[in-house]
Design a protein around this motif. Structure first.
Motif, mmCIF file in Angstrom:
data_model
loop_
_atom_site.group_PDB
_atom_site.id
_atom_site.type_symbol
_atom_site.label_atom_id
_atom_site.label_comp_id
_atom_site.label_asym_id
_atom_site.label_seq_id
_atom_site.Cartn_x
_atom_site.Cartn_y
_atom_site.Cartn_z
ATOM 1 N N SER A 134 15.335 -63.533 -47.947
ATOM 2 C CA SER A 134 15.680 -62.264 -47.210
ATOM 3 C C SER A 134 14.855 -61.229 -47.060
ATOM 4 N N ILE A 135 14.636 -60.817 -45.773
ATOM 5 C CA ILE A 135 13.496 -59.829 -45.521
ATOM 6 C C ILE A 135 14.350 -58.563 -45.100
ATOM 7 N N GLY A 136 14.161 -57.495 -45.567
ATOM 8 C CA GLY A 136 15.152 -56.426 -45.434
ATOM 9 C C GLY A 136 14.447 -55.152 -45.100
ATOM 10 N N GLY A 137 14.635 -54.401 -43.983
ATOM 11 C CA GLY A 137 13.948 -53.250 -43.639
ATOM 12 C C GLY A 137 12.326 -52.929 -44.070
ATOM 13 N N LEU A 138 11.804 -54.125 -43.786
ATOM 14 C CA LEU A 138 10.302 -53.902 -44.203
ATOM 15 C C LEU A 138 9.442 -53.098 -43.173
ATOM 16 N N VAL B 158 14.665 -60.363 -41.531
ATOM 17 C CA VAL B 158 14.778 -61.807 -41.081
ATOM 18 C C VAL B 158 15.394 -62.378 -42.121
ATOM 19 N N GLN B 159 16.217 -63.392 -41.912
ATOM 20 C CA GLN B 159 16.739 -64.308 -43.184
ATOM 21 C C GLN B 159 16.144 -65.745 -42.713
ATOM 22 N N VAL B 160 15.579 -66.249 -43.808
ATOM 23 C CA VAL B 160 14.780 -67.579 -43.649
ATOM 24 C C VAL B 160 15.674 -68.445 -44.578
ATOM 25 N N SER B 161 16.269 -69.542 -43.601
ATOM 26 C CA SER B 161 16.985 -70.529 -44.087
ATOM 27 C C SER B 161 16.188 -71.733 -44.923
ATOM 28 N N LYS C 70 0.844 -59.992 -37.820
ATOM 29 C CA LYS C 70 1.409 -61.184 -38.495
ATOM 30 C C LYS C 70 0.974 -61.654 -39.869
ATOM 31 N N SER C 71 -0.420 -61.686 -40.052
ATOM 32 C CA SER C 71 -1.035 -61.898 -41.027
ATOM 33 C C SER C 71 -0.620 -61.190 -42.373
ATOM 34 N N THR C 72 -0.464 -59.932 -41.941
ATOM 35 C CA THR C 72 0.091 -58.758 -42.913
ATOM 36 C C THR C 72 1.618 -59.084 -43.464
ATOM 37 N N LEU C 73 2.482 -59.718 -42.657
ATOM 38 C CA LEU C 73 3.791 -60.073 -43.009
ATOM 39 C C LEU C 73 3.532 -61.353 -43.810
ATOM 40 N N LEU C 74 2.719 -62.240 -43.508
ATOM 41 C CA LEU C 74 2.561 -63.473 -44.455
ATOM 42 C C LEU C 74 1.945 -62.960 -45.744
ATOM 43 N N LYS C 75 1.108 -62.043 -45.887
ATOM 44 C CA LYS C 75 0.538 -61.928 -47.230
ATOM 45 C C LYS C 75 1.467 -61.034 -47.941
ATOM 46 N N ILE C 76 2.594 -60.365 -47.327
ATOM 47 C CA ILE C 76 3.537 -59.869 -48.130
ATOM 48 C C ILE C 76 4.509 -60.858 -48.815
ATOM 49 N N LEU C 77 4.933 -61.785 -48.078
ATOM 50 C CA LEU C 77 5.806 -62.896 -48.287
ATOM 51 C C LEU C 77 5.026 -63.544 -49.571
ATOM 52 N N ALA C 78 3.724 -63.767 -49.500
ATOM 53 C CA ALA C 78 2.765 -64.498 -50.466
ATOM 54 C C ALA C 78 2.841 -63.651 -51.667
ATOM 55 N N GLY C 79 3.030 -62.440 -51.676
ATOM 56 C CA GLY C 79 2.787 -61.436 -52.723
ATOM 57 C C GLY C 79 1.471 -61.085 -52.865
ATOM 58 N N LEU C 80 0.705 -60.980 -52.132
ATOM 59 C CA LEU C 80 -0.645 -60.450 -51.901
ATOM 60 C C LEU C 80 -0.939 -59.175 -51.473
ATOM 61 N N GLU C 81 0.289 -58.632 -51.022
ATOM 62 C CA GLU C 81 0.349 -57.067 -50.393
ATOM 63 C C GLU C 81 1.751 -56.662 -50.735
ATOM 64 N N THR C 82 1.564 -55.279 -50.758
ATOM 65 C CA THR C 82 2.924 -54.464 -51.097
ATOM 66 C C THR C 82 3.282 -53.797 -49.828
ATOM 67 N N VAL D 75 11.488 -57.824 -50.031
ATOM 68 C CA VAL D 75 11.932 -59.217 -49.894
ATOM 69 C C VAL D 75 12.290 -59.880 -51.103
ATOM 70 N N ALA D 76 13.542 -60.499 -50.871
ATOM 71 C CA ALA D 76 14.324 -61.311 -51.886
ATOM 72 C C ALA D 76 14.131 -62.845 -51.630
ATOM 73 N N MET D 77 13.644 -63.468 -52.502
ATOM 74 C CA MET D 77 13.650 -65.037 -52.514
ATOM 75 C C MET D 77 14.728 -65.578 -53.373
ATOM 76 N N ALA D 78 15.241 -66.748 -53.204
ATOM 77 C CA ALA D 78 16.051 -67.561 -54.110
ATOM 78 C C ALA D 78 15.196 -67.790 -55.536
ATOM 79 N N ARG D 79 15.757 -67.960 -56.186
ATOM 80 C CA ARG D 79 15.312 -68.078 -57.839
ATOM 81 C C ARG D 79 14.627 -69.248 -57.985
ATOM 82 N N GLY D 80 13.394 -69.410 -58.416
ATOM 83 C CA GLY D 80 12.710 -70.389 -58.779
ATOM 84 C C GLY D 80 11.750 -70.863 -57.239
#
Length: 646
Positions: A5-9, A24-27, A42-54, A60-65
């Motif tokens: 779940s991506i909120g207000g990034l 964005v909600q990713v199912s 685009k690449s910046t958003l992926l890096k944020i999802l990967a935890g490489l950038e803040t 960004v909230a991810m399901a546990r585990g």
């Protein structure tokens, strides 16, 4: 079920806003394309999802585990591992599970020991995870993945430090796929892949049951792999529930609808303002004042901005010089690198070209596996390299314009403006800046050093230079590399209208279909010619394979054989109507789809046999369902072919 779940990034680089209010909600199980112009974030958003950038705002909230694997554009390997060792490291989670199983085995062997039941329960859980992750077939998985991406057994125990940039990228992709995460983030995974590796990757991702977000400029790849498209445009995200080509239709419909809504609101505002102006000081002043307050609230809270579109590349190419009918002939040519007598090394032959001709106005795509000699042939044609045997023959008044894959012709210490004026000094700064504006270089951008530009920006400089060259035969080596989709579409349009001849190398199948009317394919060191674009070429190759595998030959009666025969001997251009040519092109495209579906069915059948032998009931059930779905799809494609053929 929501995985991410991506909120207000919000993200800034210095004072520059990259994007804001990304929601964005990713199912779980989504296959998503992330598209947009170069520099959209685009690449910046992926890096944020990967935890490489803040991010600078939002969360960004991810399901546990959730396990995440990320493939960057720029690949770096640390240490001196071999290719095989790097693949084993990607499966380190399985190694940990195996270690735990081995530690539990003595405990469950002692059935009377305290805690035996708990150990047995834990052993069952770990064993299930180990089996589900493919722990019992690690070696086979590594081999399948490496072979699919074009590696040979001779590469397995080489150190990655000895690999080329393209090989390192493919190795990183293999390691990322083997990690088998819940969320797979891929940034330009199709770079450095030849056609066979691209098709293998498409098949893998389509049948993989995880969640995928991928950045790619390969539209053919996006259409075959993704089901949902996120477009990053002007600092925000637009969500479309469709693969790339359908997304284009939905985008056009959405833009048209928003323009209508904007114009309707502007018309309402104009009428209201006119009413206020006329009656503000008269008998209806009270009503006018009420309307004025409502109008202010409308503008403040619900005012619509005029829909804006991203600036587009404005390409143009022309050729004032008309060549003869014959543009290029290759007869008895041997392409490669000379040996060194002093060191006793023999010449290295890459390919042979004989009996090939290009005529005026033809557009020929040169295809073949990586390393087969395509770029070497182009460099030989422009005189950078000498052929081992024979010489290319240019036709009357043929002049060559060359686009180099690695931007080797650019002076990396010069500015953008200096590089353009180097090609035509008498152009003048004003005209040069106007031309660069068409290639999206505005203001102080023209004073940037070539070395400081991105790959896409350098590609635009090289294309701008190409427009100033006087050639009537364009030789282009991977012209779409580093270009975003909009720039590729602009290039397709200008090449379609170009009056001269074109010989080009590309791995972009969509681009090849849009531009080429003939294919030269390097196969086992020789060049074979095929009429048509990429879809026609695939159909013809499938037909050749079908003919080669049939013994003895039988009359062609079924849809697939008729399609193959038609693709092998297509009618000459100019002898059929545009409608008939379009029909035949669609037939060839359907044949290509049928061939790929049959390959997938064969692979699933082999996997089914392996799963049955291992008595893996869960896998047999899943594969059986896939097999049935593909069979139904194949029958539908045959039905479409028969209807179109009739």
């Amino acid at each position: 079920m929501t995985l991410v779940s991506i909120g207000g990034l919000v993200k800034y680089y210095g004072a520059e806003l990259i994007f804001k209010d990304i929601n964005v909600q990713v199912s779980r199980g989504d296959k998503m394309a992330l598209v947009g112009v170069n520099g959209a974030g685009k690449s910046t958003l992926l890096k944020i999802l990967a935890g490489l950038e803040t991010p600078d705002g939002g969360q960004v909230a991810m399901a546990r585990g959730t396990r995440v694997a990320y493939l960057a554009q720029e690949v770096r390997f640390s240490g001196e591992r071999t290719l095989w060792e790097e693949m084993e490291a990607a499966l380190s989670n399985l190694a940990l599970l195996r270690t735990e199983l081995e530690a539990l085995e003595p405990l469950i062997a002692a059935t009377s020991a305290p805690g035996w039941a708990e150990a047995m329960e834990r052993y069952g859980e770990v064993a299930a995870r180990f089996e589900h992750g493919g722990g019992y077939e690690v070696e086979q998985r590594i081999k399948r993945t490496l072979q699919g991406l074009g590696f040979h057994e001779t590469h397995y125990h080489q150190r990655l430090s000895q690999f080329s940039g393209g090989q390192k990228t493919r190795a990183a992709l293999a390691a990322t796929l083997l990690a088998d995460p819940d969320l797979l983030l891929l940034d330009e995974p199709t770079n450095h892949l030849d056609m066979q590796a691209l098709e293998w990757l498409e098949f893998f991702l389509r049948n993989w049951d995880g969640t995928l977000i991928v950045i790619s400029h390969d539209r053919y790849f996006l259409d075959r792999v993704t089901k949902r498209t996120l477009e990053m445009v002007m600092g925000r995200v637009e969500d479309y529930p469709a693969p790339y080509n359908k997304y284009l239709e939905l985008k056009a419909e959405r833009l048209e609808r928003r323009l209508k809504e904007f114009h309707a609101q502007q018309e309402f505002i104009a009428k209201t303002e006119e009413f206020i102006r006329r009656y503000k000081a008269g008998q209806r002043a009270r009503e006018a004042k009420g309307r004025e307050k409502r109008l202010e609230r409308l503008k403040r809270d619900h005012g619509l901005e005029r829909p804006r579109e991203q600036a587009k590349l404005k390409l143009f190419l022309d050729s004032k010089l008309r060549s003869g009918d014959l543009v290029l002939a290759l007869e008895g040519m041997v392409i490669g690198y000379p040996g060194d007598r002093q060191h006793g090394t023999a010449p290295q032959v890459l390919l042979r070209a004989d009996g090939l001709e290009m005529t005026r106005g033809e557009r020929v795509a040169l295809l073949g596996p990586n390393g087969c000699g395509k770029t070497t042939l182009l460099r030989t044609l422009i005189g950078e390299l000498q052929s081992l045997q024979g010489q290319p023959r240019l036709g009357h008044q043929v002049q060559i314009g060359y686009y180099a894959q690695g931007h080797d012709v650019l002076n990396w210490e010069a500015t953008v403006l200096e590089e353009l004026l180097r090609i035509r000094a008498n152009l003048g700064e004003a005209a040069a800046r106007t031309l660069l504006g068409r290639f999206l270089f505005s203001g102080d951008d023209v004073f940037k050093r070539i070395a400081d530009l991105s790959g896409g920006e350098r590609s635009r400089v090289a294309l701008a230079q190409l427009t100033l060259l006087p050639g009537n035969l364009l030789i282009l080596d991977e012209p779409t590399n580093h270009l975003d989709i909009g720039a590729r579409e602009a290039l397709e349009g200008v090449l379609h209208d170009y009056p001269g001849s074109i010989l080009f190398v590309s791995h972009d199948r969509y681009f090849i279909d849009a531009v080429a009317d003939r294919i030269w394919y390097v196969d086992q060191g020789r060049i074979q010619g095929y009429l048509g674009g990429y879809s026609d070429f695939v159909a013809a190759r499938a037909g050749q394979a079908a003919v080669a595998s049939s013994a003895p030959p039988t009359p062609v009666t079924d849809a697939k054989s008729v399609a193959a025969e038609a693709a092998l001997a297509p009618p000459a251009k100019g002898q059929i109507s545009p409608e008939e040519r379009q029909r035949k092109k669609r037939l060839a495209a359907l044949e290509a789809e049928v061939a790929l579906l049959e390959q997938e069915l064969a692979q699933i059948k082999a996997d089914l046999e392996q799963a049955s032998g291992a008595q893996n009931i869960k896998q047999v059930t899943a594969l059986g369902t896939q097999y049935a779905e593909l069979e139904r799809l194949l029958e539908a494609k045959y039905a479409q072919w028969e209807q179109l053929a009739a």
